[in-house]
Design an enzyme around this catalytic site. Structure first.
Site, PDB file in Angstrom:
ATOM      1  N   ASP A 154     -56.463 -47.123  48.750  1.00  0.00           N
ATOM      2  CA  ASP A 154     -56.238 -46.729  47.354  1.00  0.00           C
ATOM      3  C   ASP A 154     -57.410 -46.079  46.605  1.00  0.00           C
ATOM      4  OD1 ASP A 154     -54.522 -48.607  48.352  1.00  0.00           O
ATOM      5  OD2 ASP A 154     -54.741 -50.024  46.706  1.00  0.00           O
ATOM      6  N   GLU A 323     -47.594 -53.345  43.626  1.00  0.00           N
ATOM      7  CA  GLU A 323     -49.056 -53.210  43.665  1.00  0.00           C
ATOM      8  C   GLU A 323     -49.481 -52.058  42.757  1.00  0.00           C
ATOM      9  OE1 GLU A 323     -50.111 -54.552  48.176  1.00  0.00           O
ATOM     10  OE2 GLU A 323     -49.612 -52.446  47.961  1.00  0.00           O
TER      11      GLU A 323
HETATM   12  C1  FRU Z   1     -52.548 -51.378  48.124  1.00  0.00           C
HETATM   13  C2  FRU Z   1     -53.399 -52.608  48.297  1.00  0.00           C
HETATM   14  C3  FRU Z   1     -53.746 -53.198  46.949  1.00  0.00           C
HETATM   15  C4  FRU Z   1     -55.011 -53.941  47.226  1.00  0.00           C
HETATM   16  C5  FRU Z   1     -55.677 -53.040  48.207  1.00  0.00           C
HETATM   17  C6  FRU Z   1     -56.539 -53.746  49.193  1.00  0.00           C
HETATM   18  O1  FRU Z   1     -52.626 -50.457  49.146  1.00  0.00           O
HETATM   19  O2  FRU Z   1     -52.730 -53.533  49.104  1.00  0.00           O
HETATM   20  O3  FRU Z   1     -52.729 -53.972  46.401  1.00  0.00           O
HETATM   21  O4  FRU Z   1     -55.771 -54.151  46.094  1.00  0.00           O
HETATM   22  O5  FRU Z   1     -54.659 -52.333  48.879  1.00  0.00           O
HETATM   23  O6  FRU Z   1     -57.306 -52.857  49.920  1.00  0.00           O
END
Ligand code: FRU
Length: 570
Positions: A154, A323
């Site tokens: 992300d 998320e």
């Molecule tokens: C989304 C996620 C988020 C988390 C991050 C961890 O892709 O699962 O929810 O904060 O990646 O790397």
């Protein structure tokens, strides 16, 4: 004579012992092997890096950096025992002058063959003042943001300040799969050329540094300083809690807030805090993904947060965990809540849904029927989409992670894994009484493609105008690999077929056809080609499709039936 012999024998035995215990022969590092799965070495920190060989097929070894009896850092690295796929650098300058003890614990039970003494890492590990970051990847994009090395997921904490766009991102400095997550950092002044900046936020005893957001605190509401950049991220360990870090040097370096964590909950998936300023209540608001809901909070100082309400039950798609939320007010006053979901996307795995509605500082009300699901992009590689805080002229500039959790860890690159999409400007349009988010390539990106190109290139923009009802657009190469796009005016759909687009043996679910609803007539599409991605936009912003492709040689043939194509280069 007898005694002489005995002494020689003893000496030899000692030497042999030492040789086994200290594999420090012919200039290698002074490793002390302590058991079949455990080794240590003391290193002076006068060199910049300890270079560790990584073998992708290995399981994680645990590396602890110890100084004065205190563990400064614990890393999980797939240390090579055989062939090294690439090296990763441990930056020794972070540990101060003097020396550190580097402890390595191998996953002993996993190994069935080989002696620890024979592992290739003992010969390959080295101290160095440099780390070679020259690109070694055929599919590294030309104009999309990528980490110089290591894994990325992300985009995080993106903000705009004083003419500079800042991206932070979920980063593994120690391998090209998910792990050891810290916030990497890159900056740009034109949304096309990205400069790699030093790592911004490292894990600590509260956990890994998961996704989050950042705001510029113009009014010094938090007391960290006027215009301090205040970031909130999820500290992920036994629980997921929310922590603050602030920067008084425009996002270059961050200090963690003394009273972390600032928001806690007993919901297991409680993460990805997104802060935004609410001009009508003159307060900060915060949205955090909590299981399959979004929790809203308010605050006057960015430190003390008051729970307001939750949104989500019964609304939209619930086939996975919610998320990476984002909230923004559009030009017409309505609010958009972005909600990334994994799995449950329209083509499997990860995708970005959103809700259009109203926010009064306390509660989000969705204006669509609960069963309505709206997707921001209809490709398979568009996730964790969030926007830059404080973009100029009230713009909402979004970036998506251009991959899918279904196969992100096995796509055929090694030095780095994953790129971000091109930046896109978001707005609203209506169709059939519903408001939808429009998605257009940011003007900065469009204007970067200035030169007329003679033909297809592995980094170009194809504009196809005067699209006729059953138009097809096909990209292909001499290897029989191709991508076929079809506009079906009658069904109001635009499809993208990557069934035979190139390399795909890394995942059964990679070959696919994805399809977007067009919300009426399409006149023109914009197709952004880079080394391993294709992003298609309706020029009016009514749909976007983002897909990865791994052609073994670049597509060099374009065939358009039912439209007029123009190709531009940067
Ligand atoms: C989304 C996620 C988020 C988390 C991050 C961890 O892709 O699962 O929810 O904060 O990646 O790397």
């Amino acid at each position: 004579k007898h005694t002489m012999k005995r002494i020689v024998f003893l000496l030899m035995a000692i030497l042999l012992q030492v040789g086994v215990a200290w594999a420090q022969t012919d200039g290698h590092l002074p490793v002390s092997i302590l058991s079949a799965s455990h080794a240590m070495m003391r290193l002076q920190t006068d060199k910049h890096y300890l270079l560790i060989p990584v073998e992708e097929k290995e399981s994680d070894s645990k590396i602890r950096i110890i100084k004065d009896g205190v563990c400064l850092e614990t890393l999980n690295v797939r240390v090579a025992t055989g062939k090294a796929d690439y090296f990763v650098p441990i930056d020794l300058t972070r540990y101060g002058k003097g020396s550190v003890l580097v402890e390595m614990t191998f996953n002993g039970s996993y190994r069935t063959v080989g002696n620890i003494e024979d592992y290739s890492c003992w010969k390959l590990m080295k101290l160095s003042d440099t780390f070679d970051t020259a690109n070694r990847e055929q599919w590294r994009p030309t104009y999309h943001h990528t980490p110089v090395w290591g894994w990325m997921n992300d985009p995080n904490g993106m903000f705009y300040k004083d003419g500079v766009w800042h991206i932070y991102y979920q980063h593994n400095l120690y391998g090209s799969i998910w792990g050891n997550i810290s916030w990497g950092h890159s900056t740009s002044t034109d949304l096309i050329h990205w400069k790699n900046e030093p790592e911004a936020i490292y894990p600590d005893a509260l956990g890994l540094v998961f996704s989050g957001s950042a705001v510029v605190d113009e009014g010094n509401t938090a007391g960290f300083g006027k215009d301090a950049v205040v970031a909130m991220y999820t500290s992920a360990d036994a629980s997921q809690t929310q922590s603050l870090a602030y920067s008084t040097d425009n996002g270059k370096t961050f200090k963690k807030y003394e009273y972390n964590p600032v928001v806690t909950s007993n919901v297991p998936d409680f993460r990805d805090p997104n802060m935004f300023w609410n001009d009508s209540t003159k307060e900060w608001n915060l949205v955090i993904a909590a299981g399959q809901k979004m929790n809203f909070y308010s605050s006057k100082n960015l430190k003390d947060w008051h729970f307001e309400s939750s949104f989500g039950e019964g609304y939209g798609c619930h086939k996975g965990v919610w998320e990476c939320p984002d909230m923004m007010q559009m030009a017409n006053g309505k609010w958009v809540l972005i909600c990334n979901i994994n799995p449950g996307g329209p083509y499997g795995g990860s995708a970005t849904q959103y809700f259009v509605g109203h926010w009064d500082g306390h509660q989000f009300t969705c204006e669509s029927k609960p069963e309505t699901t709206k997707w921001l992009d209809y490709g398979k590689d568009h996730y964790a989409t969030v926007t830059f805080s404080g973009a100029p002229n009230g713009r909402h500039v979004a970036l998506a992670w251009m991959s899918n959790w279904q196969y992100a860890a096995v796509v055929p690159t090694k030095q780095f894994r994953s790129a971000n999409s091109i930046p896109r400007d978001l707005d609203l349009f209506s169709d059939g009484g519903e408001d939808y988010v429009s998605v257009k390539p940011s003007p900065e990106v469009l204007s970067a493609f200035r030169c007329k190109a003679a033909g297809l290139d592995d980094a170009c923009l194809i504009e196809v105008s005067r699209l006729r009802p059953n138009a097809t657009i096909e990209l292909s190469n001499g290897k029989g690999e191709r991508v076929v796009m079809r506009y079906n005016a009658q069904e109001q759909s635009f499809s993208f077929d990557r069934m035979k687009a190139g390399e795909s043996d890394f995942s059964d679910v990679f070959p696919c056809v994805t399809m977007a609803p067009t919300h009426g007539r399409v006149n023109k599409v914009l197709i952004f080609i880079d080394k391993s991605s294709i992003e298609v936009f309706d020029a009016d912003g009514k749909f976007a499709l983002t897909n990865l492709v791994f052609p073994s040689t670049p597509y060099n043939h374009l065939s358009v039936k039912g439209g007029k194509a123009k190709i531009s280069k940067m």
